[in-house]
Design an enzyme around this catalytic site. Sequence first.
Site, PDB file in Angstrom:
ATOM      1  N   GLN A 131       0.919  -1.271  -0.044  1.00  0.00           N
ATOM      2  CA  GLN A 131      -0.007   0.087  -0.139  1.00  0.00           C
ATOM      3  C   GLN A 131       0.813   1.264  -0.015  1.00  0.00           C
ATOM      4  O   GLN A 131       0.691   2.221  -0.641  1.00  0.00           O
ATOM      5  CB  GLN A 131      -1.019  -0.301   1.387  1.00  0.00           C
ATOM      6  CG  GLN A 131      -1.663   1.245   1.500  1.00  0.00           C
ATOM      7  CD  GLN A 131      -2.641   1.650   0.402  1.00  0.00           C
ATOM      8  OE1 GLN A 131      -3.518   0.734   0.446  1.00  0.00           O
ATOM      9  NE2 GLN A 131      -2.778   2.707  -0.189  1.00  0.00           N
ATOM     10  N   ARG A 161      -2.050   0.909  -7.143  1.00  0.00           N
ATOM     11  CA  ARG A 161      -1.958  -0.288  -6.599  1.00  0.00           C
ATOM     12  C   ARG A 161      -1.761  -1.374  -7.696  1.00  0.00           C
ATOM     13  O   ARG A 161      -0.756  -2.232  -7.640  1.00  0.00           O
ATOM     14  CB  ARG A 161      -2.919  -0.692  -5.643  1.00  0.00           C
ATOM     15  CG  ARG A 161      -3.541   0.023  -4.485  1.00  0.00           C
ATOM     16  CD  ARG A 161      -2.696   0.179  -3.318  1.00  0.00           C
ATOM     17  NE  ARG A 161      -2.410  -1.377  -2.889  1.00  0.00           N
ATOM     18  CZ  ARG A 161      -3.055  -1.840  -2.067  1.00  0.00           C
ATOM     19  NH1 ARG A 161      -4.238  -1.430  -1.643  1.00  0.00           N
ATOM     20  NH2 ARG A 161      -2.600  -3.160  -1.724  1.00  0.00           N
TER      21      ARG A 161
HETATM   22  N1   CP Z   1      -6.183  -0.410   0.679  1.00  0.00           N
HETATM   23  C1   CP Z   1      -6.661  -1.450   0.491  1.00  0.00           C
HETATM   24  O1   CP Z   1      -5.914  -2.529   0.953  1.00  0.00           O
HETATM   25  O2   CP Z   1      -7.946  -1.868   0.100  1.00  0.00           O
HETATM   26  P1   CP Z   1      -8.405  -3.293   0.193  1.00  0.00           P
HETATM   27  O3   CP Z   1      -8.854  -3.575   1.653  1.00  0.00           O
HETATM   28  O4   CP Z   1      -9.931  -3.035  -0.493  1.00  0.00           O
HETATM   29  O5   CP Z   1      -7.633  -4.474  -0.246  1.00  0.00           O
END
Ligand code: CP
Length: 309
Positions: free
Chosen positions: A132, A296
């Site tokens: 992230q 991402r």
């Molecule tokens: N930011 C993130 O990891 O989103 P998710 O939980 O949707 O994977």
Amino acid sequence: MKKVKNILSIYDLTSKEIWAIIQSAIKLKKQKKSKFQLKGKTIGLIFEKPSTRTMVSFSVAMCQEDGTPLVLDLKKLQTTRGESIYDTAKVLSRYLDAIIIRAFKHSSIEEFAKYSSKPVINALTDLEHPLQILADLMTIIEKYKIKNLKELCKLKISFVGDANNVANSWLAVSAVLGLNFLLLGPNNYAPKKELLEKALRIGKKTKANINISNDIEDIKRSDVVYTDVWISMGEEKESVERHKAFLKYQVNDNLLSKANKNCIVLHCLPAVRGEEITASVMQKQEDNIFEEAENRLHIHKATMIYLIK
Ligand code: CP
Ligand code: NVA
């Protein structure tokens, strides 16, 4: 035998590797046609908690590079009937080229990685969310047209809220890269002593400027304001006390009026409008936040190419 490269924590990556993965992701994003760099490769995705971005962007990243993602339904694996992590890791790593895991306990992925003969990637645990943060940095680099690490280190990046997994990875990346980083939030939800000490110890060598504060005035001169939910997955029972503790730390127009005028706001998502961020800020900063979510995909592609090509 080649040592297996895992990414369980930001600390598993050097500053050079972080920079290289981000630059590769930026290139991949600009590329019009795929070079199918993961042809014949298969990854497994195991998620103990919900996910939209991580699960889908990892899968799409593999598909676009001609690899295969297998989303493994935990309920259908023998682990639900008590098969050990040891046996599961030994077996899955004979089929797969990498295993992406989102788990409640960080120790579960450490155990898995210990017995896996293929790279294990942390897709979020109670301790960190490393990839992230690579996508977040990529977004900052793009938005501020940053050319090198030195320029990146000049920006003041402020995380507002809960010192949980995402904040821990920010702390770690600040130490590794030598960033100017502020963690702003209530005392009771500050980073754990050992995590802070580790970041300060490593950050000393990289000349990082890492500060922890509970005073919202310290947001001044921020170029990036980052936030995450007040109640993370699995913390629902703490809802009442968390709402009380974080109220003062909402990312709203008033808080942002204290930061740099043109600062950008980032959020790992999912967001709870009206809690850690207002609907108004979300709307104004949509381009940045959804670009961050898109990144991402590019980061996952670059990371997989780096690890398993
Ligand atoms: N930011 C993130 O990891 O989103 P998710 O939980 O949707 O994977
Ligand atoms: N801190 C949040 C991040 C979600 C991507 C959680 O763990 O739920």
